[in-house]
Write a protein that holds these residues in place. Structure first.
Motif, PDB file in Angstrom:
ATOM      1  N   ARG A 146       0.827  -1.210   0.000  1.00  0.00           N
ATOM      2  CA  ARG A 146       0.000   0.000   0.000  1.00  0.00           C
ATOM      3  C   ARG A 146       0.852   1.246   0.000  1.00  0.00           C
ATOM      4  O   ARG A 146       0.507   2.238  -0.640  1.00  0.00           O
ATOM      5  N   ARG A 147       1.951   1.218   0.710  1.00  0.00           N
ATOM      6  CA  ARG A 147       2.859   2.377   0.714  1.00  0.00           C
ATOM      7  C   ARG A 147       3.406   2.637  -0.677  1.00  0.00           C
ATOM      8  O   ARG A 147       3.409   3.773  -1.146  1.00  0.00           O
ATOM      9  N   VAL A 148       3.875   1.592  -1.324  1.00  0.00           N
ATOM     10  CA  VAL A 148       4.424   1.734  -2.677  1.00  0.00           C
ATOM     11  C   VAL A 148       3.335   2.222  -3.624  1.00  0.00           C
ATOM     12  O   VAL A 148       3.554   3.138  -4.423  1.00  0.00           O
ATOM     13  N   GLN A 149       2.158   1.639  -3.532  1.00  0.00           N
ATOM     14  CA  GLN A 149       1.057   2.048  -4.407  1.00  0.00           C
ATOM     15  C   GLN A 149       0.668   3.505  -4.185  1.00  0.00           C
ATOM     16  O   GLN A 149       0.369   4.226  -5.140  1.00  0.00           O
ATOM     17  N   LYS A 150       0.687   3.939  -2.961  1.00  0.00           N
ATOM     18  CA  LYS A 150       0.348   5.332  -2.650  1.00  0.00           C
ATOM     19  C   LYS A 150       1.339   6.285  -3.315  1.00  0.00           C
ATOM     20  O   LYS A 150       0.943   7.279  -3.924  1.00  0.00           O
ATOM     21  N   VAL A 151       2.622   5.959  -3.225  1.00  0.00           N
ATOM     22  CA  VAL A 151       3.660   6.794  -3.832  1.00  0.00           C
ATOM     23  C   VAL A 151       3.554   6.732  -5.358  1.00  0.00           C
ATOM     24  O   VAL A 151       3.640   7.760  -6.040  1.00  0.00           O
ATOM     25  N   GLN A 152       3.363   5.546  -5.918  1.00  0.00           N
ATOM     26  CA  GLN A 152       3.236   5.408  -7.368  1.00  0.00           C
ATOM     27  C   GLN A 152       2.036   6.196  -7.881  1.00  0.00           C
ATOM     28  O   GLN A 152       2.125   6.847  -8.925  1.00  0.00           O
TER      29      GLN A 152
ATOM     30  N   GLU B 135      -0.011  11.028 -10.724  1.00  0.00           N
ATOM     31  CA  GLU B 135      -0.910  12.185 -10.756  1.00  0.00           C
ATOM     32  C   GLU B 135      -0.172  13.524 -10.705  1.00  0.00           C
ATOM     33  O   GLU B 135      -0.740  14.555 -11.057  1.00  0.00           O
ATOM     34  N   HIS B 136       1.082  13.515 -10.263  1.00  0.00           N
ATOM     35  CA  HIS B 136       1.821  14.771 -10.058  1.00  0.00           C
ATOM     36  C   HIS B 136       3.175  14.787 -10.781  1.00  0.00           C
ATOM     37  O   HIS B 136       4.060  15.536 -10.379  1.00  0.00           O
ATOM     38  N   TYR B 137       3.309  13.988 -11.828  1.00  0.00           N
ATOM     39  CA  TYR B 137       4.610  13.866 -12.480  1.00  0.00           C
ATOM     40  C   TYR B 137       5.087  15.172 -13.119  1.00  0.00           C
ATOM     41  O   TYR B 137       6.270  15.339 -13.379  1.00  0.00           O
TER      42      TYR B 137
ATOM     43  N   ASP C  68       9.310  14.413   0.604  1.00  0.00           N
ATOM     44  CA  ASP C  68       7.839  14.482   0.593  1.00  0.00           C
ATOM     45  C   ASP C  68       7.220  13.091   0.480  1.00  0.00           C
ATOM     46  O   ASP C  68       6.221  12.788   1.135  1.00  0.00           O
ATOM     47  N   MET C  69       7.815  12.247  -0.369  1.00  0.00           N
ATOM     48  CA  MET C  69       7.297  10.885  -0.533  1.00  0.00           C
ATOM     49  C   MET C  69       7.479  10.094   0.762  1.00  0.00           C
ATOM     50  O   MET C  69       6.592   9.355   1.179  1.00  0.00           O
ATOM     51  N   ALA C  70       8.631  10.270   1.404  1.00  0.00           N
ATOM     52  CA  ALA C  70       8.894   9.587   2.671  1.00  0.00           C
ATOM     53  C   ALA C  70       7.890  10.029   3.730  1.00  0.00           C
ATOM     54  O   ALA C  70       7.313   9.199   4.442  1.00  0.00           O
ATOM     55  N   ASP C  71       7.656  11.322   3.810  1.00  0.00           N
ATOM     56  CA  ASP C  71       6.703  11.859   4.780  1.00  0.00           C
ATOM     57  C   ASP C  71       5.296  11.332   4.512  1.00  0.00           C
ATOM     58  O   ASP C  71       4.557  11.015   5.446  1.00  0.00           O
ATOM     59  N   MET C  72       4.945  11.202   3.248  1.00  0.00           N
ATOM     60  CA  MET C  72       3.610  10.730   2.865  1.00  0.00           C
ATOM     61  C   MET C  72       3.325   9.334   3.424  1.00  0.00           C
ATOM     62  O   MET C  72       2.187   9.018   3.762  1.00  0.00           O
ATOM     63  N   VAL C  73       4.359   8.502   3.515  1.00  0.00           N
ATOM     64  CA  VAL C  73       4.165   7.130   4.000  1.00  0.00           C
ATOM     65  C   VAL C  73       4.742   6.912   5.398  1.00  0.00           C
ATOM     66  O   VAL C  73       4.881   5.787   5.856  1.00  0.00           O
ATOM     67  N   GLY C  74       5.090   8.009   6.079  1.00  0.00           N
ATOM     68  CA  GLY C  74       5.516   7.923   7.470  1.00  0.00           C
ATOM     69  C   GLY C  74       6.889   7.318   7.681  1.00  0.00           C
ATOM     70  O   GLY C  74       7.091   6.573   8.644  1.00  0.00           O
ATOM     71  N   MET C  75       7.821   7.644   6.789  1.00  0.00           N
ATOM     72  CA  MET C  75       9.176   7.102   6.908  1.00  0.00           C
ATOM     73  C   MET C  75      10.180   8.237   6.809  1.00  0.00           C
ATOM     74  O   MET C  75       9.853   9.322   6.326  1.00  0.00           O
ATOM     75  N   THR C  76      11.406   7.972   7.250  1.00  0.00           N
ATOM     76  CA  THR C  76      12.469   8.942   7.027  1.00  0.00           C
ATOM     77  C   THR C  76      12.908   8.831   5.569  1.00  0.00           C
ATOM     78  O   THR C  76      12.712   7.782   4.936  1.00  0.00           O
ATOM     79  N   PRO C  77      13.513   9.868   5.012  1.00  0.00           N
ATOM     80  CA  PRO C  77      13.963   9.793   3.615  1.00  0.00           C
ATOM     81  C   PRO C  77      14.933   8.636   3.343  1.00  0.00           C
ATOM     82  O   PRO C  77      14.804   7.951   2.325  1.00  0.00           O
ATOM     83  N   VAL C  78      15.857   8.389   4.251  1.00  0.00           N
ATOM     84  CA  VAL C  78      16.818   7.304   4.050  1.00  0.00           C
ATOM     85  C   VAL C  78      16.110   5.947   4.066  1.00  0.00           C
ATOM     86  O   VAL C  78      16.329   5.105   3.187  1.00  0.00           O
ATOM     87  N   SER C  79      15.240   5.744   5.057  1.00  0.00           N
ATOM     88  CA  SER C  79      14.495   4.482   5.135  1.00  0.00           C
ATOM     89  C   SER C  79      13.599   4.301   3.920  1.00  0.00           C
ATOM     90  O   SER C  79      13.519   3.215   3.349  1.00  0.00           O
TER      91      SER C  79
ATOM     92  N   LEU D  17      11.623   6.875 -15.539  1.00  0.00           N
ATOM     93  CA  LEU D  17      10.931   5.888 -16.356  1.00  0.00           C
ATOM     94  C   LEU D  17       9.479   6.320 -16.600  1.00  0.00           C
ATOM     95  O   LEU D  17       8.975   6.229 -17.720  1.00  0.00           O
ATOM     96  N   HIS D  18       8.826   6.804 -15.572  1.00  0.00           N
ATOM     97  CA  HIS D  18       7.448   7.269 -15.714  1.00  0.00           C
ATOM     98  C   HIS D  18       7.373   8.422 -16.718  1.00  0.00           C
ATOM     99  O   HIS D  18       6.477   8.460 -17.567  1.00  0.00           O
ATOM    100  N   LEU D  19       8.310   9.353 -16.631  1.00  0.00           N
ATOM    101  CA  LEU D  19       8.339  10.483 -17.568  1.00  0.00           C
ATOM    102  C   LEU D  19       8.571  10.003 -18.999  1.00  0.00           C
ATOM    103  O   LEU D  19       7.953  10.516 -19.941  1.00  0.00           O
ATOM    104  N   GLU D  20       9.432   9.013 -19.170  1.00  0.00           N
ATOM    105  CA  GLU D  20       9.683   8.466 -20.503  1.00  0.00           C
ATOM    106  C   GLU D  20       8.423   7.821 -21.071  1.00  0.00           C
ATOM    107  O   GLU D  20       8.101   8.006 -22.244  1.00  0.00           O
ATOM    108  N   VAL D  21       7.724   7.081 -20.250  1.00  0.00           N
ATOM    109  CA  VAL D  21       6.481   6.431 -20.690  1.00  0.00           C
ATOM    110  C   VAL D  21       5.446   7.487 -21.060  1.00  0.00           C
ATOM    111  O   VAL D  21       4.799   7.394 -22.117  1.00  0.00           O
ATOM    112  N   MET D  22       5.279   8.487 -20.218  1.00  0.00           N
ATOM    113  CA  MET D  22       4.299   9.537 -20.505  1.00  0.00           C
ATOM    114  C   MET D  22       4.678  10.295 -21.770  1.00  0.00           C
ATOM    115  O   MET D  22       3.804  10.656 -22.568  1.00  0.00           O
ATOM    116  N   SER D  23       5.951  10.526 -22.007  1.00  0.00           N
ATOM    117  CA  SER D  23       6.403  11.197 -23.230  1.00  0.00           C
ATOM    118  C   SER D  23       6.083  10.350 -24.454  1.00  0.00           C
ATOM    119  O   SER D  23       5.625  10.872 -25.479  1.00  0.00           O
ATOM    120  N   SER D  24       6.305   9.054 -24.357  1.00  0.00           N
ATOM    121  CA  SER D  24       5.996   8.148 -25.468  1.00  0.00           C
ATOM    122  C   SER D  24       4.509   8.160 -25.790  1.00  0.00           C
ATOM    123  O   SER D  24       4.116   8.200 -26.961  1.00  0.00           O
TER     124      SER D  24
END
Length: 86
Positions: A18-24, A29-31, A39-50, A69-76
């Motif tokens: 669920r954490r990975v899906q939330k970030v993905q 939606e915000h690419y 920000d992504m770490a904070d969103m899932v309640g983790m430190t940036p390193v973790s 990779l996401h940007l490349e796919v969206m560009s294609s």
């Protein structure tokens, strides 16, 4: 006891997923905006390193590689759209 351990393991895997899906989903939606590791770490309640280690272990990619990779796919997809209609 083994049933409790198996249940805990399933919950932990589900929670990780669920954490990975939330970030993905957020990235999808915000690419077009700045997507920051902190920000992504904070969103899932983790430190940036973790979070960085966690994301790499779960996806096989660093956060930056995943975003690129996401940007490349969206560009294609966008280029295919342009070629079909122009």
């Amino acid at each position: 006891i083994t049933d409790d351990v198996e249940t805990f393991a399933k919950i932990d895997i589900f929670s990780d997923s669920r954490r990975v899906q939330k970030v993905q989903k957020y990235i999808s939606e915000h690419y077009q905006e700045d997507v920051r590791l902190a920000d992504m770490a904070d969103m899932v309640g983790m430190t940036p390193v973790s979070f960085s280690r966690f994301f790499h272990l779960r996806t096989g990619k660093t956060l930056s590689d995943y975003i690129i990779l996401h940007l490349e796919v969206m560009s294609s997809v966008f280029l295919e759209f342009l070629h079909k209609f122009f």
